[in-house]
Write a protein that holds these residues in place. Sequence first.
Motif, PDB file in Angstrom:
ATOM      1  N   PHE A 272       0.838  -1.186   0.000  1.00  0.00           N
ATOM      2  CA  PHE A 272       0.000   0.000   0.000  1.00  0.00           C
ATOM      3  C   PHE A 272       0.881   1.247   0.000  1.00  0.00           C
ATOM      4  O   PHE A 272       2.021   1.195   0.452  1.00  0.00           O
ATOM      5  CB  PHE A 272      -0.888   0.035   1.251  1.00  0.00           C
ATOM      6  N   SER A 273       0.316   2.349  -0.520  1.00  0.00           N
ATOM      7  CA  SER A 273       1.062   3.596  -0.459  1.00  0.00           C
ATOM      8  C   SER A 273       0.671   4.336   0.812  1.00  0.00           C
ATOM      9  O   SER A 273      -0.346   4.017   1.439  1.00  0.00           O
ATOM     10  CB  SER A 273       0.753   4.469  -1.677  1.00  0.00           C
ATOM     11  N   TYR A 274       1.443   5.332   1.169  1.00  0.00           N
ATOM     12  CA  TYR A 274       1.112   6.096   2.369  1.00  0.00           C
ATOM     13  C   TYR A 274      -0.213   6.829   2.189  1.00  0.00           C
ATOM     14  O   TYR A 274      -0.961   7.033   3.137  1.00  0.00           O
ATOM     15  CB  TYR A 274       2.241   7.069   2.724  1.00  0.00           C
ATOM     16  N   TRP A 275      -0.528   7.181   0.956  1.00  0.00           N
ATOM     17  CA  TRP A 275      -1.825   7.805   0.707  1.00  0.00           C
ATOM     18  C   TRP A 275      -2.954   6.830   1.048  1.00  0.00           C
ATOM     19  O   TRP A 275      -3.941   7.180   1.678  1.00  0.00           O
ATOM     20  CB  TRP A 275      -1.929   8.266  -0.757  1.00  0.00           C
ATOM     21  N   ASP A 276      -2.790   5.564   0.676  1.00  0.00           N
ATOM     22  CA  ASP A 276      -3.773   4.544   1.045  1.00  0.00           C
ATOM     23  C   ASP A 276      -3.942   4.502   2.560  1.00  0.00           C
ATOM     24  O   ASP A 276      -5.054   4.432   3.081  1.00  0.00           O
ATOM     25  CB  ASP A 276      -3.327   3.143   0.577  1.00  0.00           C
ATOM     26  N   VAL A 277      -2.791   4.544   3.250  1.00  0.00           N
ATOM     27  CA  VAL A 277      -2.831   4.463   4.711  1.00  0.00           C
ATOM     28  C   VAL A 277      -3.644   5.621   5.279  1.00  0.00           C
ATOM     29  O   VAL A 277      -4.417   5.456   6.219  1.00  0.00           O
ATOM     30  CB  VAL A 277      -1.398   4.485   5.284  1.00  0.00           C
TER      31      VAL A 277
END
Lengths: 284, 341, 259
Positions: A272-277
């Motif tokens: 996952f990307s940090y944006w997803d997080v």
Amino acid sequence: MKAETQLQNPYEPEPMRLIRRYPLNEDVHFFQVRAVDMEKALSLNYLPGQFMMISINGIGEAPFSISSTPSRPGLLEFGIRKVGNMTNRIFQLKENGIFGVRGPYGNGFPIEKIKGNDLVIIMGGLGAVPLRSLLLYALDNRDQFGKIYLLHGARTPDEMLFRNEFFNMMKRDDLFCHLTVDQDDTGQWPFETGVVTRLFGKLAHIDPKNTYFAVCGPPVMYKFVVAEILKLNVPKHQILMTLERRMKCGVGKCGHCIIGGYIYTCLEGPVFSYWDVLHMKGLI
Amino acid sequence: MRAVKIKKENLFDFLEAIKPFGDLWGPVKSGDGYVLEKVTDYSNIEMSALRTRIPFKKLLFPPKFTMFKFDEKGIRSSDEELPRQVIFGLHPCDLHALLIMDNFHSLHYVDPYYRERRERTAVIGLSCFPDDRCFCKATNTHYTEKGFDLFLTDLGDFYILWIGSSLGDDMVRECPELVDEEVTHDDLEKYIAWRKKRESNFKLKLDFTGMPSIMELSYDSPLWDELGEKCLSCGACTIVCPTCPCFNVIDEVDIGGGTGERTRRWDSCMFREYSMVAGGHNFREARSERLKLRFTHKLQAFVGAFGEAACVGCGRCIGACPVDIDIQTVAQNLKGEEVKA
Amino acid sequence: MSQEKKSVGLYGFTGCNGDQLVIIHSEDQLLPFFDSANIKSFSLAKSDNDNSELDLAFVEGSISSQEQAEHVKAIRERTRYLVAIGNCACYGGIQAMELGAKGWDQRFRKVYGDGFFINRTPIESKPIDVFVNVDFYLPGCPIDARQFFYCFAHFLQDDEPVFPDYPVCAECRWRENDCLLLKGELCLGPLTAAGCGARCPSHNLTCLGCWGPMKEANIGAEFNLLKEKDYSLEEIKRRFRMHTGSGMMKPLKKLLGAL
């Protein structure tokens, strides 16, 4: 394998042979395996960051990150920590033992997007297992990537995984390799000491817009590492992390790995990307 | 879709005629409620049953079944042929749930166990009149033009028999003498009057408009902790829910360890171990976290992913929970409405 | 896997021997059972029992005398794993109903008078983990044969058996029973570990809690629910301690203390 091409039962594991195994540290062992069917062994394709379901009859199945790289086909490698029934049984396996494996599953790292950019790989503890796949892949296809950095943190020299392999990487001139341990009781550790974020000083001149970060480590590590990366003004979607969840199927059905209501980690993760997080709650 | 008519007195003969299509399962009385059971005496079918305790899902993915057997040589898939079945009496809410389950089990990877059973299943829907737990109008699942092979709309002394698939058409062709191909203007008027009457009979008024946004803003609401204090984590809400497909995989071994079978069993996101990984870390240790997951999944996240809520308004969870945590009370609570439990 | 057969012993203390009987009654499993391990001791089933070293000991019954306490400690000394089987061994059973309540001496004298016991020094009946370390609990009154053989097969392979942590309610719902709690009856289904297959509620009888509490039993919520249904504290306590002397009363007392 997607629905339209799926022929066989995705829940029935493929017989694999344990080729060799050795300890990486006290409780993590290295397992090299190959599909018994040689044709299948050679045609098995996967991406760094994907995982396989390992099956032990009588115990069940669990997901394990692939540690080898698809750029070296034929053999699959895993780094497995002994934590319960399932892994106890895997640790009982001897060379030439046969067991079941199915997969690969999950999204894997977005290799095509990373290509052409600089890559910083930050691993802590067992996080070295999945990220080794990405690292070896990038080194095997060196001309397709910009600068490559490896920041590796282990608790102690004894606990460090892939020690010789990473020590040898210090000598490469196509990789900036920085190793640290939280604490060194041996007095023999030749590299840095301190937590992995201490190594950020080595990243002085990165170009944030053209750099991807890949992070994997114990849960406590993410918070501090991500904070450091954000200070470098790296876009959130270029900060990638691979996460662990309970899984019973790997194919988006059993529900155990669900996050934020409908994200099946086994389908849309584990990378996952940090944006997803930030927008999918409960990710880390 | 095609519509014909069938007289009520011909229904049992019709069910007898379609026997070659499989075992008939229909709602029968059990204690204070109804269950889906195999029926041989058609008079046992409860035509007015609104909801069976456990929905149709038990016939498409049973609570427990063997995936494959294993021995020292490896794994052996089952070569046992499953029986064909006809499920009778599904209402529009359950048919919507069936469509969701069909979609879910073929998305990304086809689930072979579901498909095997689904391909051997014919579905006969049946119209219904809402009671005080039905809220399918709020979830917009109170009608359906899909999801059935045949569907019966009760218009007094006859049914309109909707034919929704070629399999349904085959069934009707077994006994053409029992159906009336001619649907008249008079029938249409009766049908429209029936619809009006039915729609005015929904007593439970819930409003799910904007629910995803409300769920988003309620992520840190103290409500979840309050509900977590009360929840018995018994899983009743998930067991009765027609769109809850989660499962666990458990190996059963014979003494000696060499032989056994891999089984699949219903699991519930309300159970403690649902999100626990090897080593003991639990991603949803608190009951409040599990409740949040369940309701986010039903009312918010599924909308984002599939454009519709995973709740079909069947009303089973209302009345199943001993401590009144259900879609109705949660939605009303989150919207700051008066909660009637 | 070609390993040496494991040595196994089965022992019974205070109780009805019902758990060992369940094992003996599983005719279809008896041959593989005796075949797969060296059964060193199983006094209900065989006469040539010895006190040799064990890999695995199954212990039924509660401890109600000094001598039993010494015996169970001796078993613990010579076994690798010790599994408590049945409600009495796990929680003390019915005979530990008043466990921790004062006045055991008086109650004892009321029943047995002032007579003396030969080779026996009675004590208040307690679950075995009061005296020895227990590796695994297999509750039930009596135990469920399937659960026992599952557990046995796992220990033979050095695996820890895993029983999912959900209550009788789940099994009851799977069987599509009417919910007795919703009908206002005093049912312990939500608190009790599953394993019996919801046997009692399937016959319209309320759950008595004989499998003991599941790990996550929400005692507080059940207590409040029963109070709402107008059950008195006495009625609730009586039901709570009936089968699981220590199992459910301990958390209930903690809760009542907090109230």
